[in-house]
Design a protein around this motif. Structure first.
Motif, PDB file in Angstrom:
ATOM      1  N   PRO A  14     -17.670   3.396  -6.185  1.00  0.00           N
ATOM      2  CA  PRO A  14     -16.481   3.182  -5.340  1.00  0.00           C
ATOM      3  C   PRO A  14     -16.274   1.724  -4.959  1.00  0.00           C
ATOM      4  N   TYR A  15     -15.092   1.432  -4.516  1.00  0.00           N
ATOM      5  CA  TYR A  15     -14.715   0.088  -4.054  1.00  0.00           C
ATOM      6  C   TYR A  15     -15.360  -0.165  -2.690  1.00  0.00           C
ATOM      7  N   VAL A  16     -15.788  -1.405  -2.481  1.00  0.00           N
ATOM      8  CA  VAL A  16     -16.340  -1.781  -1.177  1.00  0.00           C
ATOM      9  C   VAL A  16     -15.401  -2.800  -0.543  1.00  0.00           C
ATOM     10  N   ASN A  84       1.048   4.555   0.463  1.00  0.00           N
ATOM     11  CA  ASN A  84       0.196   4.091   1.570  1.00  0.00           C
ATOM     12  C   ASN A  84      -0.590   2.854   1.146  1.00  0.00           C
ATOM     13  N   GLY A  85       0.065   1.719   1.266  1.00  0.00           N
ATOM     14  CA  GLY A  85      -0.552   0.485   0.797  1.00  0.00           C
ATOM     15  C   GLY A  85      -0.375   0.389  -0.710  1.00  0.00           C
ATOM     16  N   SER A  86      -0.425  -0.836  -1.238  1.00  0.00           N
ATOM     17  CA  SER A  86      -0.294  -0.916  -2.698  1.00  0.00           C
ATOM     18  C   SER A  86      -1.529  -0.353  -3.388  1.00  0.00           C
ATOM     19  N   ASP A  87      -2.657  -0.242  -2.665  1.00  0.00           N
ATOM     20  CA  ASP A  87      -3.823   0.412  -3.272  1.00  0.00           C
ATOM     21  C   ASP A  87      -3.471   1.824  -3.745  1.00  0.00           C
ATOM     22  N   GLU A  88      -2.733   2.563  -2.919  1.00  0.00           N
ATOM     23  CA  GLU A  88      -2.391   3.921  -3.337  1.00  0.00           C
ATOM     24  C   GLU A  88      -1.389   3.896  -4.495  1.00  0.00           C
ATOM     25  N   VAL A  89      -0.461   2.965  -4.433  1.00  0.00           N
ATOM     26  CA  VAL A  89       0.512   2.836  -5.532  1.00  0.00           C
ATOM     27  C   VAL A  89      -0.246   2.532  -6.838  1.00  0.00           C
ATOM     28  N   LEU A  90      -1.208   1.622  -6.749  1.00  0.00           N
ATOM     29  CA  LEU A  90      -2.001   1.270  -7.938  1.00  0.00           C
ATOM     30  C   LEU A  90      -2.803   2.473  -8.429  1.00  0.00           C
ATOM     31  N   ALA A  91      -3.343   3.250  -7.494  1.00  0.00           N
ATOM     32  CA  ALA A  91      -4.111   4.437  -7.904  1.00  0.00           C
ATOM     33  C   ALA A  91      -3.228   5.375  -8.723  1.00  0.00           C
ATOM     34  N   THR A 110     -10.819 -10.896 -10.902  1.00  0.00           N
ATOM     35  CA  THR A 110      -9.573 -10.373 -10.337  1.00  0.00           C
ATOM     36  C   THR A 110      -9.869  -9.377  -9.238  1.00  0.00           C
ATOM     37  N   TYR A 111      -8.854  -8.627  -8.853  1.00  0.00           N
ATOM     38  CA  TYR A 111      -8.980  -7.641  -7.789  1.00  0.00           C
ATOM     39  C   TYR A 111      -9.973  -6.553  -8.231  1.00  0.00           C
ATOM     40  N   SER A 112     -11.029  -6.381  -7.451  1.00  0.00           N
ATOM     41  CA  SER A 112     -12.125  -5.544  -7.928  1.00  0.00           C
ATOM     42  C   SER A 112     -11.830  -4.044  -7.849  1.00  0.00           C
ATOM     43  N   ASN A 154      -3.181 -14.572  -8.721  1.00  0.00           N
ATOM     44  CA  ASN A 154      -4.411 -13.811  -8.912  1.00  0.00           C
ATOM     45  C   ASN A 154      -5.249 -13.809  -7.628  1.00  0.00           C
ATOM     46  N   ALA A 155      -6.065 -12.801  -7.496  1.00  0.00           N
ATOM     47  CA  ALA A 155      -7.040 -12.729  -6.410  1.00  0.00           C
ATOM     48  C   ALA A 155      -8.411 -12.553  -7.069  1.00  0.00           C
ATOM     49  N   PRO A 156      -9.459 -13.216  -6.585  1.00  0.00           N
ATOM     50  CA  PRO A 156      -9.522 -14.018  -5.369  1.00  0.00           C
ATOM     51  C   PRO A 156      -9.259 -15.500  -5.600  1.00  0.00           C
ATOM     52  N   VAL A 180       2.469  -6.021 -12.737  1.00  0.00           N
ATOM     53  CA  VAL A 180       2.227  -7.293 -12.057  1.00  0.00           C
ATOM     54  C   VAL A 180       2.019  -6.969 -10.579  1.00  0.00           C
ATOM     55  N   ASP A 181       0.804  -7.221 -10.107  1.00  0.00           N
ATOM     56  CA  ASP A 181       0.406  -6.900  -8.730  1.00  0.00           C
ATOM     57  C   ASP A 181       0.710  -8.125  -7.868  1.00  0.00           C
ATOM     58  N   GLU A 182       1.818  -8.027  -7.123  1.00  0.00           N
ATOM     59  CA  GLU A 182       2.295  -9.191  -6.370  1.00  0.00           C
ATOM     60  C   GLU A 182       1.942  -9.098  -4.880  1.00  0.00           C
ATOM     61  N   ALA A 183       0.702  -8.700  -4.599  1.00  0.00           N
ATOM     62  CA  ALA A 183       0.291  -8.554  -3.196  1.00  0.00           C
ATOM     63  C   ALA A 183       0.517  -9.850  -2.404  1.00  0.00           C
ATOM     64  N   TYR A 184       0.348 -11.000  -3.077  1.00  0.00           N
ATOM     65  CA  TYR A 184       0.382 -12.283  -2.363  1.00  0.00           C
ATOM     66  C   TYR A 184       1.590 -13.144  -2.730  1.00  0.00           C
ATOM     67  N   VAL A 185       2.562 -12.579  -3.441  1.00  0.00           N
ATOM     68  CA  VAL A 185       3.612 -13.396  -4.052  1.00  0.00           C
ATOM     69  C   VAL A 185       4.460 -14.151  -3.041  1.00  0.00           C
ATOM     70  N   SER A 209       1.280  -5.526   3.631  1.00  0.00           N
ATOM     71  CA  SER A 209       0.044  -5.848   4.351  1.00  0.00           C
ATOM     72  C   SER A 209      -0.128  -7.333   4.626  1.00  0.00           C
ATOM     73  N   LYS A 210       0.420  -8.171   3.760  1.00  0.00           N
ATOM     74  CA  LYS A 210       0.096  -9.601   3.840  1.00  0.00           C
ATOM     75  C   LYS A 210       1.242 -10.385   4.481  1.00  0.00           C
ATOM     76  N   SER A 211       2.335 -10.610   3.725  1.00  0.00           N
ATOM     77  CA  SER A 211       3.394 -11.470   4.249  1.00  0.00           C
ATOM     78  C   SER A 211       4.149 -10.814   5.400  1.00  0.00           C
ATOM     79  N   LEU A 217      -0.759  -0.592   8.861  1.00  0.00           N
ATOM     80  CA  LEU A 217       0.224   0.498   8.745  1.00  0.00           C
ATOM     81  C   LEU A 217       0.159   1.173   7.385  1.00  0.00           C
ATOM     82  N   ARG A 218      -0.357   0.454   6.372  1.00  0.00           N
ATOM     83  CA  ARG A 218      -0.542   0.941   5.007  1.00  0.00           C
ATOM     84  C   ARG A 218       0.793   1.253   4.316  1.00  0.00           C
ATOM     85  N   VAL A 219       1.492   0.219   3.899  1.00  0.00           N
ATOM     86  CA  VAL A 219       2.732   0.410   3.145  1.00  0.00           C
ATOM     87  C   VAL A 219       2.750  -0.541   1.955  1.00  0.00           C
TER      88      VAL A 219
HETATM   89  N1  PMP Z   1      -3.711  -6.074  -4.772  1.00  0.00           N
HETATM   90  C1  PMP Z   1      -4.458  -7.126  -4.474  1.00  0.00           C
HETATM   91  C2  PMP Z   1      -4.618  -8.201  -5.485  1.00  0.00           C
HETATM   92  C3  PMP Z   1      -5.114  -7.211  -3.237  1.00  0.00           C
HETATM   93  O1  PMP Z   1      -5.902  -8.255  -2.944  1.00  0.00           O
HETATM   94  C4  PMP Z   1      -4.925  -6.177  -2.294  1.00  0.00           C
HETATM   95  C5  PMP Z   1      -5.557  -6.274  -0.919  1.00  0.00           C
HETATM   96  N2  PMP Z   1      -6.886  -5.980  -0.851  1.00  0.00           N
HETATM   97  C6  PMP Z   1      -4.146  -5.087  -2.661  1.00  0.00           C
HETATM   98  C7  PMP Z   1      -3.530  -5.066  -3.895  1.00  0.00           C
HETATM   99  C8  PMP Z   1      -3.973  -3.887  -1.778  1.00  0.00           C
HETATM  100  O2  PMP Z   1      -3.342  -4.149  -0.590  1.00  0.00           O
HETATM  101  P1  PMP Z   1      -2.743  -2.981   0.291  1.00  0.00           P
HETATM  102  O3  PMP Z   1      -3.378  -1.681  -0.150  1.00  0.00           O
HETATM  103  O4  PMP Z   1      -3.078  -3.343   1.689  1.00  0.00           O
HETATM  104  O5  PMP Z   1      -1.275  -2.970   0.021  1.00  0.00           O
END
Ligand code: PMP
Length: 351
Positions: A14-16, A84-91, A110-112, A154-156, A180-185, A209-211, A217-219
């Motif tokens: 699992p992710y930590v 619920n957060g882009s994590d769920e969208v990515l899942a 990249t994002y682990s 890219n992250a990190p 294209v994961d634009e969490a920080y765009v 979550s970021k900007s 709130l997880r969106v």
């Molecule tokens: N993508 C990247 C690259 C991230 O760093 C993060 C934050 N950990 C996320 C997605 C997920 O962010 P969130 O689920 O809060 O939208």
């Protein structure tokens, strides 16, 4: 581990997430949260909803939020998926759009969460090395029967990819879904949303979550061709037909509407990032060019793990990844000016 665990669960890695220690007396620069709060209008909207409607189920499709995001980016609601957060969208993307047993290409640094999703959904992980400058090489991302995903920036690392290079990747693999994961765009990158009408294989994910300072709130959301969005809706509705709770919907709508707050806080983070990068350079750090709300930096002489520990002893928490090639870097989230000054003072005391 118990005898009731299936072999599948036994094998899961699992992710930590980064630690969330109590914030009191700590300068928390380890998980890329926004140091400024969300728009006051978000808090008002949530308060109103709390008073009125918690006994009622939320809108099954979060239509009000989809309409808001669609209007913001000039697309139709049918091109927007929320979760619920882009994590769920990515899942859901890994589950439903990337196919079992087929390779998914992503940068090796990249994002682990990407390898975690590959493990969870039986997808073949195909990490591609970043170049010597920690940039992604578009030529490595040709794919015929699997998928492609990368954060931009890219992250990190915080390093961004210009739009024409993103487009070259999308064009070069017309039979694969490119995410294209634009969490920080919003902190200085270039969004690819303008390309979605031209490329049916492109999906762009973003987060509030970021900007927009709503990590709690997880969106998150995805924008792409209506066919890709419909696939995600099918997956989501097979788990849970309520993508977001009532508070998240009204809070996210209010956040998308408050452009003034967004501009003000986003610009403050960008200005502080540039000042912090210059100050770190003066202290002997190499700082990768960042388009995100964090910097990735290594010191010419000092070991990163020791620096992270030294900072922690002074109550400043940054992120250190014990991973090949980046184990001498620290990832430092941009804080308020006062927090950044405290970080610099703590560093000066150690160096
Ligand atoms: N993508 C990247 C690259 C991230 O760093 C993060 C934050 N950990 C996320 C997605 C997920 O962010 P969130 O689920 O809060 O939208």
């Amino acid at each position: 581990m118990s005898r009731f665990w299936s072999p599948f669960v036994k094998d899961l890695v699992p992710y930590v997430p980064g630690e969330q220690p109590k914030v009191e007396n700590l300068i928390k620069l380890n998980t890329n949260e926004n140091p400024y709060g969300p728009s006051p209008k978000v808090v008002e909207a949530i308060q109103r909803e709390l008073n009125d409607s918690l006994r009622l189920y939320p809108a099954p499709n979060a239509d009000a939020l989809k309409a808001e995001i669609a209007a913001y980016y000039g697309v139709s609601s049918a091109q927007v998926f929320v979760g619920n957060g882009s994590d769920e969208v990515l899942a859901h993307i890994f589950h439903g759009l990337f196919q079992h047993g087929r390779p998914v290409l992503y940068p090796d640094i990249t994002y682990s969460f990407y390898p975690v999703y590959c493990g969870l959904y039986g997808i073949e992980a195909a990490p591609q090395p970043l170049d010597d400058d920690f940039c992604l090489s578009p030529a490595d991302y040709r794919q015929t029967n699997g998928g492609i995903i990368f954060p931009n920036p890219n992250a990190p690392t915080g390093v961004g990819l210009p739009l024409d290079e993103v487009e070259a990747i999308v064009q070069g693999s017309p039979d694969s879904v490119v995410v294209v994961d634009e969490a920080y765009v919003d902190f200085g990158g270039e969004t690819s949303i303008a390309l979605v009408d031209r490329y049916p294989n492109l999906l762009v994910t973003q987060t509030l979550s970021k900007s927009r300072s709503l990590a709690g709130l997880r969106v998150g959301f995805a924008v792409g061709h209506a066919d890709l969005i419909e696939a995600l809706e099918r997956i989501k509705n097979s788990f849970n037909s309520y993508p977001l709770d009532r508070l998240a919907i009204v809070g996210a709508v209010a956040a998308m509407q408050d452009q003034q707050w967004f501009d003000h806080t986003r610009n403050a983070v960008i200005d502080s990032r540039d000042r912090l990068s210059a100050a770190l350079l003066e202290l002997g750090f190499e700082v990768l060019p960042s388009q995100a709300n964090f910097v990735f930096a290594r010191h010419a002489q000092r070991d990163a793990a020791e620096l992270a520990q030294g900072l922690r002893e002074q109550k400043v928490i940054v992120r250190h990844f014990k991973l090949p090639r980046i184990d001498q870097f620290l990832r430092i989230t941009i804080g308020t000016e006062a927090q950044n000054q405290a970080l610099l003072a703590a560093l000066k005391a150690i160096l």
